[in-house]
Design a protein around this motif. Structure first.
Motif, mmCIF file in Angstrom:
data_model
loop_
_atom_site.group_PDB
_atom_site.id
_atom_site.type_symbol
_atom_site.label_atom_id
_atom_site.label_comp_id
_atom_site.label_asym_id
_atom_site.label_seq_id
_atom_site.Cartn_x
_atom_site.Cartn_y
_atom_site.Cartn_z
ATOM 1 N N LEU A 24 0.830 -1.207 0.000
ATOM 2 C CA LEU A 24 0.000 0.000 0.000
ATOM 3 C C LEU A 24 0.866 1.259 0.000
ATOM 4 O O LEU A 24 0.539 2.249 -0.643
ATOM 5 C CB LEU A 24 -0.931 0.012 1.215
ATOM 6 N N SER A 25 1.997 1.209 0.718
ATOM 7 C CA SER A 25 2.843 2.403 0.776
ATOM 8 C C SER A 25 3.739 2.517 -0.450
ATOM 9 O O SER A 25 4.282 3.578 -0.712
ATOM 10 C CB SER A 25 3.689 2.394 2.049
ATOM 11 N N GLY A 26 3.903 1.419 -1.191
ATOM 12 C CA GLY A 26 4.680 1.481 -2.425
ATOM 13 C C GLY A 26 6.096 0.956 -2.299
ATOM 14 O O GLY A 26 6.868 1.051 -3.236
ATOM 15 N N PHE A 27 6.455 0.398 -1.135
ATOM 16 C CA PHE A 27 7.812 -0.111 -0.964
ATOM 17 C C PHE A 27 7.971 -1.521 -1.526
ATOM 18 O O PHE A 27 9.078 -1.993 -1.716
ATOM 19 C CB PHE A 27 8.235 -0.074 0.507
ATOM 20 N N GLU A 28 6.865 -2.203 -1.755
ATOM 21 C CA GLU A 28 6.904 -3.486 -2.448
ATOM 22 C C GLU A 28 5.888 -3.419 -3.578
ATOM 23 O O GLU A 28 4.860 -2.758 -3.449
ATOM 24 C CB GLU A 28 6.506 -4.644 -1.515
ATOM 25 N N ALA A 29 6.196 -4.108 -4.672
ATOM 26 C CA ALA A 29 5.222 -4.199 -5.752
ATOM 27 C C ALA A 29 4.614 -5.596 -5.703
ATOM 28 O O ALA A 29 5.327 -6.568 -5.457
ATOM 29 C CB ALA A 29 5.907 -3.967 -7.090
ATOM 30 N N PRO A 65 5.654 4.981 -7.337
ATOM 31 C CA PRO A 65 6.595 4.928 -6.213
ATOM 32 C C PRO A 65 6.024 5.600 -4.959
ATOM 33 O O PRO A 65 5.069 6.381 -5.054
ATOM 34 C CB PRO A 65 7.807 5.709 -6.740
ATOM 35 N N PRO A 66 6.589 5.279 -3.796
ATOM 36 C CA PRO A 66 6.044 5.774 -2.523
ATOM 37 C C PRO A 66 5.885 7.282 -2.494
ATOM 38 O O PRO A 66 4.892 7.786 -1.954
ATOM 39 C CB PRO A 66 7.088 5.343 -1.485
ATOM 40 N N GLU A 67 6.874 8.007 -3.095
ATOM 41 C CA GLU A 67 6.833 9.462 -2.945
ATOM 42 C C GLU A 67 5.707 10.105 -3.742
ATOM 43 O O GLU A 67 5.379 11.257 -3.538
ATOM 44 C CB GLU A 67 8.184 10.072 -3.334
ATOM 45 N N ASP A 126 13.271 5.079 3.727
ATOM 46 C CA ASP A 126 11.862 4.764 3.482
ATOM 47 C C ASP A 126 10.976 5.915 3.940
ATOM 48 O O ASP A 126 10.045 6.323 3.238
ATOM 49 C CB ASP A 126 11.456 3.490 4.240
ATOM 50 N N ALA A 127 11.278 6.435 5.133
ATOM 51 C CA ALA A 127 10.466 7.521 5.676
ATOM 52 C C ALA A 127 10.530 8.741 4.765
ATOM 53 O O ALA A 127 9.501 9.361 4.477
ATOM 54 C CB ALA A 127 10.934 7.886 7.081
ATOM 55 N N ALA A 128 11.728 9.077 4.283
ATOM 56 C CA ALA A 128 11.868 10.245 3.413
ATOM 57 C C ALA A 128 11.060 10.053 2.133
ATOM 58 O O ALA A 128 10.339 10.952 1.697
ATOM 59 C CB ALA A 128 13.341 10.483 3.089
ATOM 60 N N LYS A 129 11.138 8.855 1.554
ATOM 61 C CA LYS A 129 10.373 8.585 0.331
ATOM 62 C C LYS A 129 8.881 8.650 0.622
ATOM 63 O O LYS A 129 8.105 9.211 -0.137
ATOM 64 C CB LYS A 129 10.721 7.199 -0.211
ATOM 65 N N GLY A 158 7.406 11.951 0.496
ATOM 66 C CA GLY A 158 7.358 12.660 -0.777
ATOM 67 C C GLY A 158 8.694 13.031 -1.372
ATOM 68 O O GLY A 158 8.745 13.762 -2.356
ATOM 69 N N ALA A 159 9.792 12.567 -0.784
ATOM 70 C CA ALA A 159 11.103 12.882 -1.354
ATOM 71 C C ALA A 159 11.466 11.832 -2.392
ATOM 72 O O ALA A 159 11.367 10.639 -2.118
ATOM 73 C CB ALA A 159 12.161 12.926 -0.252
ATOM 74 N N GLY A 160 11.908 12.266 -3.566
ATOM 75 C CA GLY A 160 12.401 11.331 -4.572
ATOM 76 C C GLY A 160 13.765 10.808 -4.150
ATOM 77 O O GLY A 160 14.271 11.167 -3.092
ATOM 78 N N SER A 161 14.360 9.953 -4.977
ATOM 79 C CA SER A 161 15.637 9.342 -4.608
ATOM 80 C C SER A 161 16.718 10.390 -4.345
ATOM 81 O O SER A 161 17.464 10.301 -3.371
ATOM 82 C CB SER A 161 16.101 8.405 -5.718
#
Lengths: 367, 298
Positions: free
Chosen positions: A52-57, A74-76, B187-190, B193-196
């Protein structure tokens, strides 16, 4: 559901190498709902959260947020925020900077950022702590910063990954209350992950019980506790006594003539059973009624048995005893102020019955 | 809170601490103090120095010749530090994120040159970049160049030698600080809303800054003071600081001037050590700072 779901999982499966972590998950989450994923560790609940958060597909299937497919975004770029299990506060940033991080990433104007950070810190009772570094805060305060940092972005869905596991019992209860209160106030959909059934029941509108990568049962806390559809759910969400029974005859209105542990009883169930079918009769410890044999004449049916042990638990006493056929049962009784002196001693002969209609009947294969 | 040690253990502790202090005092502090003292003395063409106080040696450090040497050395050291950093960070990152099977092998790639005598490695570099070296042979063979490149005895050769020699000193501290990093923070930064790129800039880089600073110090200072690399690989035209200091002591027999220039190098080291302490405290969120004192002050 008349309104479209805010979040939807359609046929989601996930493999890690050869291990199947999730198997064909279908789930709809309504807007504003507090939904809990409950299950033992390794059941896949955290994997769902990371999908759901986007860290796994997902390996197969699709995820929809507010009607838009987000399976591979992606998560962001998702309007979803997470409260991490370890909080993951940036140790090199003050509380203020941690909370402002999301808005800064969105390049909001400074005035707006200052105003919203101040407001959210007030809301989580940390208005005075903006200058502190995360290390200077207690566990509960760090937890609040993590929540503030996530909700300041006004996500469509807030994900919480076992957020209380590092807190002591008293603080955990308090945070449960605060989070529930906060969720009602701001109206954001919460998806909460825990292995603690009590926590799940205390906070959720709906609970999703999971085991080994599949959804076992979805329902309100009350449905899950009182109407478990399988032995796994019944056992996972609390203590339960499992009695063996045989259906003797079906009667109209969902009642059955049955023999339970050799004693004839009337069973109530919405499920269909055939004559002669073997069933399991599930009873919560608090649904059992225990009487000393000499106390008063009981209407049959009841079991006869002997007290093994009593365990004092503060608000309740657990009574462990053995039926005459060797079956062990556990009952829980609340203290009754009117006859506080009723105590059971090991060896006392007792009769046991239950409140008619409170039993759950499953067919014997329902493991 | 503190456990009361037994008299024997306490005596052992005191003795070992005293031993360390004695060692450092005798072999580190004392020579440096002597060096500092000599820097303020006058030069003697027969003996090493004569005991009359003067600031001439430091004045000489402002002469255009020395400033030129200093500037060339700093420029070269900065360049190799920068290249080391740019090359080492991705490698250290890959090393920290590598699986348990791959990681020991990658680490071995760093450790083997680290353990090899650097003089040997510098000579080995001649085999690579000499006129008949591997680089020229390959480039000629591939038809990329018509005549062998003159790589040896240039600033480039010195720069390549320094970068090659000191790269492990950059990789190891970087690896240590990246490996310590909580992956949850990225993970938290992403998630927020932060990109890589911005995740790296706002979270990963500031938190690994102690490793960056430590690695830069460990590359910059030896690059600045090194004399064998420029002597073996470099030309006679550009003298560097290390060679300059060595020459004052061994060739020109001007100990006071050598001591003065060497003291400047030591001062630089102290300043960089202070910088390192400052950055590591910041990255730790004030953890190393006297926390109680701060709370009391509020």
């Amino acid at each position: 559901m008349t309104t479209p779901p805010i979040l939807e999982l359609r046929g989601v499966s996930k493999n890690f190498g050869n291990t199947l972590a999730l198997h064909n998950i279908n789930l709809e989450i309504a807007n504003g709902e507090f939904l809990t994923l409950l299950g033992p560790s390794g059941c896949g609940k955290t994997t769902i959260l990371r999908i759901l958060s986007g860290f796994e597909a997902p390996t197969r299937g699709a995820v929809f947020l507010n009607g838009q497919e987000i399976t591979s975004s992606p998560p962001e770029l998702r309007q979803v925020n997470t409260v991490f299990q370890s909080y993951a506060l940036f140790p090199h940033m003050s509380v203020w900077d941690n909370v402002a991080f999301g808005l800064r990433m969105q390049k909001r104007p400074k005035v707006e950022i200052n105003q919203r950070v101040a407001e959210i810190l007030r809301r989580v009772h940390l208005a005075e702590y903006g200058d502190r570094m995360p290390r200077q805060l207690s566990g509960g305060q760090q937890q609040r910063v993590a929540i503030a940092r996530a909700i300041i972005n006004n996500p469509l869905v807030l994900l919480l990954d076992e957020p209380f596991s590092a807190l002591d019992l008293k603080l955990r209860k308090q945070m449960q209350f605060e989070i529930k209160h906060l969720q009602r106030q701001i109206g954001i959909t919460f998806v909460f992950v825990t292995h603690d059934q009590e926590e799940a029941f205390a906070m959720s509108d709906r609970v999703v019980v999971m085991n080994e990568g599949t959804v076992i049962q979805v329902g309100s806390p009350q449905e899950i506790y009182e109407e478990p559809e399988s032995l796994f759910v019944a056992r996972f969400v609390g203590e339960i006594n499992v009695l063996e029974g045989d259906i003797r005859a079906a009667r109209p209105g969902g009642t059955y003539q049955a023999e339970v542990e050799g004693v004839p009883f009337i069973l109530h169930s919405r499920r269909e059973f055939a004559e002669g079918e073997t069933v399991k009769v599930l009873l919560r410890p608090e649904d059992l009624k225990v009487y000393l044999e000499q106390e008063k004449a009981q209407q049959p049916p009841f079991f006869l048995g002997t007290i093994n042990e009593t365990v004092y638990k503060g608000a309740t006493v657990d009574i462990l005893r053995t039926l005459d056929n060797g079956k062990k049962l556990q009952a829980a009784e609340f203290f009754n102020e009117d006859d506080a002196d009723i105590t059971y001693r090991p060896g006392d002969r007792v009769s046991v019955t239950w409140v008619e209609g409170w039993e759950v009947v499953l067919n014997a294969e329902g493991e | 809170m503190e456990r009361v040690p037994s008299p024997g253990a306490s005596r052992f502790r005191e003795a070992s601490i005293a031993g360390t202090w004695l060692w450092l005092g005798l072999f580190a502090l004392l020579p440096n103090l002597v060096l500092l003292l000599v820097a303020f003395l006058d030069r003697d063409t027969v003996g090493f120095f004569i005991p009359s106080l003067t600031l001439d040696n430091f004045r000489e450090l402002f002469a255009p010749v020395f400033l030129g040497v200093l500037w060339d050395s700093i420029r070269l050291a900065l360049c190799s530090t920068l290249v080391c950093l740019l090359a080492a960070y991705p490698f250290a990152y890959a090393l920290a994120k590598a699986g348990p099977r791959l990681r020991p092998w990658l680490l071995l790639l760093v450790i083997i040159p680290f353990w090899t005598n650097s003089l040997i490695r510098t000579y080995a570099l001649i085999l690579m970049i000499g006129a008949q070296g591997l680089v020229n042979k390959c480039a000629l063979g591939l038809g990329l160049i018509g005549a062998p490149l003159e790589l040896m005895y240039t600033d480039f050769a010195v720069f390549a030698g320094m970068t090659y020699t000191f790269l492990p000193f950059m990789i190891l501290p970087l690896y240590a600080s990246i490996e310590k990093l909580d992956p949850g923070l990225a993970d938290a930064a992403k998630d927020l809303g932060a990109g890589s790129l911005r995740t790296f800039w706002h979270s990963t880089l500031p938190l690994t800054l102690p490793g960056v600073v430590a690695g830069c110090i460990l590359v910059f200072l030896p690059s600045l003071g090194s004399f064998y690399i420029p002597e073996i690989l470099g030309g006679a035209t550009n003298m560097l600081l290390g060679t300059f200091i060595k020459n004052q002591f061994l060739v020109a027999k001007n100990w006071p001037l050598g001591a003065a220039s060497s003291s400047v190098l030591t001062l630089l080291l102290v300043l960089l050590a202070v910088l390192y302490r400052f950055t590591s405290q910041r990255a730790a969120g004030g953890y190393n700072a006297p926390l109680n004192a701060r709370r009391d002050g509020e």
